[in-house]
Design an enzyme around this catalytic site. Structure first.
Site, PDB file in Angstrom:
ATOM      1  N   HIS A 137     -10.134  -5.264  -3.412  1.00 32.91           N
ATOM      2  CA  HIS A 137      -8.800  -5.433  -2.828  1.00 32.91           C
ATOM      3  C   HIS A 137      -8.918  -5.821  -1.371  1.00 32.91           C
ATOM      4  O   HIS A 137      -9.750  -5.282  -0.635  1.00 32.91           O
ATOM      5  CB  HIS A 137      -7.960  -4.150  -2.970  1.00 32.91           C
ATOM      6  CG  HIS A 137      -8.632  -2.912  -2.476  1.00 32.91           C
ATOM      7  ND1 HIS A 137      -9.600  -2.263  -3.205  1.00 32.91           N
ATOM      8  CD2 HIS A 137      -8.485  -2.209  -1.332  1.00 32.91           C
ATOM      9  CE1 HIS A 137     -10.013  -1.203  -2.529  1.00 32.91           C
ATOM     10  NE2 HIS A 137      -9.354  -1.150  -1.375  1.00 32.91           N
ATOM     11  N   HIS A 182      -6.962  -5.774   2.177  1.00 30.15           N
ATOM     12  CA  HIS A 182      -5.849  -5.189   2.916  1.00 30.15           C
ATOM     13  C   HIS A 182      -5.332  -6.239   3.884  1.00 30.15           C
ATOM     14  O   HIS A 182      -6.119  -6.798   4.663  1.00 30.15           O
ATOM     15  CB  HIS A 182      -6.311  -4.003   3.778  1.00 30.15           C
ATOM     16  CG  HIS A 182      -6.863  -2.833   3.050  1.00 30.15           C
ATOM     17  ND1 HIS A 182      -6.149  -1.677   2.861  1.00 30.15           N
ATOM     18  CD2 HIS A 182      -8.082  -2.618   2.485  1.00 30.15           C
ATOM     19  CE1 HIS A 182      -6.902  -0.788   2.221  1.00 30.15           C
ATOM     20  NE2 HIS A 182      -8.080  -1.334   1.974  1.00 30.15           N
ATOM     21  N   ASP A 233       0.853  -1.192   0.000  1.00 28.68           N
ATOM     22  CA  ASP A 233       0.000   0.000   0.000  1.00 28.68           C
ATOM     23  C   ASP A 233       0.890   1.243   0.000  1.00 28.68           C
ATOM     24  O   ASP A 233       1.890   1.312   0.724  1.00 28.68           O
ATOM     25  CB  ASP A 233      -0.918  -0.009   1.223  1.00 28.68           C
ATOM     26  CG  ASP A 233      -2.052   0.999   1.096  1.00 28.68           C
ATOM     27  OD1 ASP A 233      -3.215   0.557   0.999  1.00 28.68           O
ATOM     28  OD2 ASP A 233      -1.775   2.222   1.094  1.00 28.68           O
ATOM     29  N   GLN A 248     -14.774   2.481   1.092  1.00 24.92           N
ATOM     30  CA  GLN A 248     -13.954   2.039  -0.041  1.00 24.92           C
ATOM     31  C   GLN A 248     -13.635   3.244  -0.907  1.00 24.92           C
ATOM     32  O   GLN A 248     -14.536   4.019  -1.257  1.00 24.92           O
ATOM     33  CB  GLN A 248     -14.732   0.995  -0.859  1.00 24.92           C
ATOM     34  CG  GLN A 248     -13.950   0.428  -2.031  1.00 24.92           C
ATOM     35  CD  GLN A 248     -14.728  -0.669  -2.755  1.00 24.92           C
ATOM     36  OE1 GLN A 248     -15.914  -0.883  -2.490  1.00 24.92           O
ATOM     37  NE2 GLN A 248     -14.077  -1.362  -3.667  1.00 24.92           N
ATOM     38  N   ASN A 281     -12.747  -3.302   2.519  1.00 29.31           N
ATOM     39  CA  ASN A 281     -13.658  -2.168   2.581  1.00 29.31           C
ATOM     40  C   ASN A 281     -14.579  -2.219   1.368  1.00 29.31           C
ATOM     41  O   ASN A 281     -14.120  -2.512   0.260  1.00 29.31           O
ATOM     42  CB  ASN A 281     -12.871  -0.856   2.581  1.00 29.31           C
ATOM     43  CG  ASN A 281     -12.034  -0.680   3.837  1.00 29.31           C
ATOM     44  OD1 ASN A 281     -12.423  -1.116   4.924  1.00 29.31           O
ATOM     45  ND2 ASN A 281     -10.878  -0.052   3.704  1.00 29.31           N
TER      46      ASN A 281
HETATM   47  P1  5GP Z   1      -9.765   1.481   0.227  1.00 31.31           P
HETATM   48  O1  5GP Z   1      -9.920   2.742   1.013  1.00 31.31           O
HETATM   49  O2  5GP Z   1     -10.442   1.566  -1.111  1.00 31.31           O
HETATM   50  O3  5GP Z   1     -10.156   0.254   0.990  1.00 31.31           O
HETATM   51  O4  5GP Z   1      -8.219   1.295   0.013  1.00 31.31           O
HETATM   52  C1  5GP Z   1      -7.508   1.826  -1.056  1.00 31.31           C
HETATM   53  C2  5GP Z   1      -6.043   1.747  -0.696  1.00 31.31           C
HETATM   54  O5  5GP Z   1      -5.284   1.957  -1.867  1.00 31.31           O
HETATM   55  C3  5GP Z   1      -5.587   2.782   0.339  1.00 31.31           C
HETATM   56  O6  5GP Z   1      -5.057   2.125   1.474  1.00 31.31           O
HETATM   57  C4  5GP Z   1      -4.540   3.588  -0.426  1.00 31.31           C
HETATM   58  O7  5GP Z   1      -3.453   3.973   0.382  1.00 31.31           O
HETATM   59  C5  5GP Z   1      -4.118   2.632  -1.524  1.00 31.31           C
HETATM   60  N1  5GP Z   1      -3.651   3.274  -2.745  1.00 31.31           N
HETATM   61  C6  5GP Z   1      -4.249   4.326  -3.393  1.00 31.31           C
HETATM   62  N2  5GP Z   1      -3.566   4.656  -4.487  1.00 31.31           N
HETATM   63  C7  5GP Z   1      -2.500   3.797  -4.546  1.00 31.31           C
HETATM   64  C8  5GP Z   1      -1.426   3.649  -5.475  1.00 31.31           C
HETATM   65  O8  5GP Z   1      -1.297   4.363  -6.470  1.00 31.31           O
HETATM   66  N3  5GP Z   1      -0.532   2.664  -5.216  1.00 31.31           N
HETATM   67  C9  5GP Z   1      -0.634   1.846  -4.120  1.00 31.31           C
HETATM   68  N4  5GP Z   1       0.296   0.913  -3.958  1.00 31.31           N
HETATM   69  N5  5GP Z   1      -1.657   1.958  -3.233  1.00 31.31           N
HETATM   70  C10 5GP Z   1      -2.571   2.930  -3.442  1.00 31.31           C
END
Ligand code: 5GP
Length: 112
Positions: free
Chosen positions: A98, A100, A29, A92, A85
């Site tokens: 995805h 985590h 992440d 999300q 999420n």
């Molecule tokens: P969500 O909030 O949708 O469950 O999680 C999305 C995750 O993607 C977040 O933890 C955020 O830090 C990660 N993320 C967003 N953009 C990028 C990216 O460009 N590269 C990587 N490796 N992670 C990302």
């Protein structure tokens, strides 16, 4: 839809990849919330865990095997947490399924 994870999967933007199989891709992440914070995505796109059943059986199974293999190789002997999420209530932010994987610190319960 072309999300940031579609771009990582298509190698349009870089990611620090830790595991890959035919059906899953695992990478660090970019904004880690624990010393170990890995995201695992299916190579066949879907939006949320509840939509995983819409893709073919091999892709579903291969994704879950990839998730399990990633957890295994991380060697988180003191434990870990896996979070999916989903949607607005789940906060999300990327509309591509995805998991985590969080580890190497004491996590709290209940989550916020
Ligand atoms: P969500 O909030 O949708 O469950 O999680 C999305 C995750 O993607 C977040 O933890 C955020 O830090 C990660 N993320 C967003 N953009 C990028 C990216 O460009 N590269 C990587 N490796 N992670 C990302």
């Amino acid at each position: 839809m072309n999300t940031i994870f579609d771009k990582i999967l298509n190698k349009e933007i870089p990611a620090d990849i830790v595991y890959e199989n035919q059906y899953a891709l695992a990478f660090k992440d970019i904004n880690p919330q624990a010393p170990v914070h890995i995201l695992v995505i299916p190579k066949t796109r879907c939006k949320t865990l509840s939509e995983l059943s819409l893709i073919d059986d091999d892709s579903q199974l291969g994704y879950l095997q990839g998730l399990a293999a990633t957890i295994s190789l991380l060697g988180l002997t003191s434990g870990y947490r896996v979070v999916f999420n989903a949607g607005t209530h789940g906060q999300q932010t990327v509309d591509y399924l995805h998991a985590h994987i969080l580890g190497e610190r004491q996590l709290k319960w209940p989550p916020g």
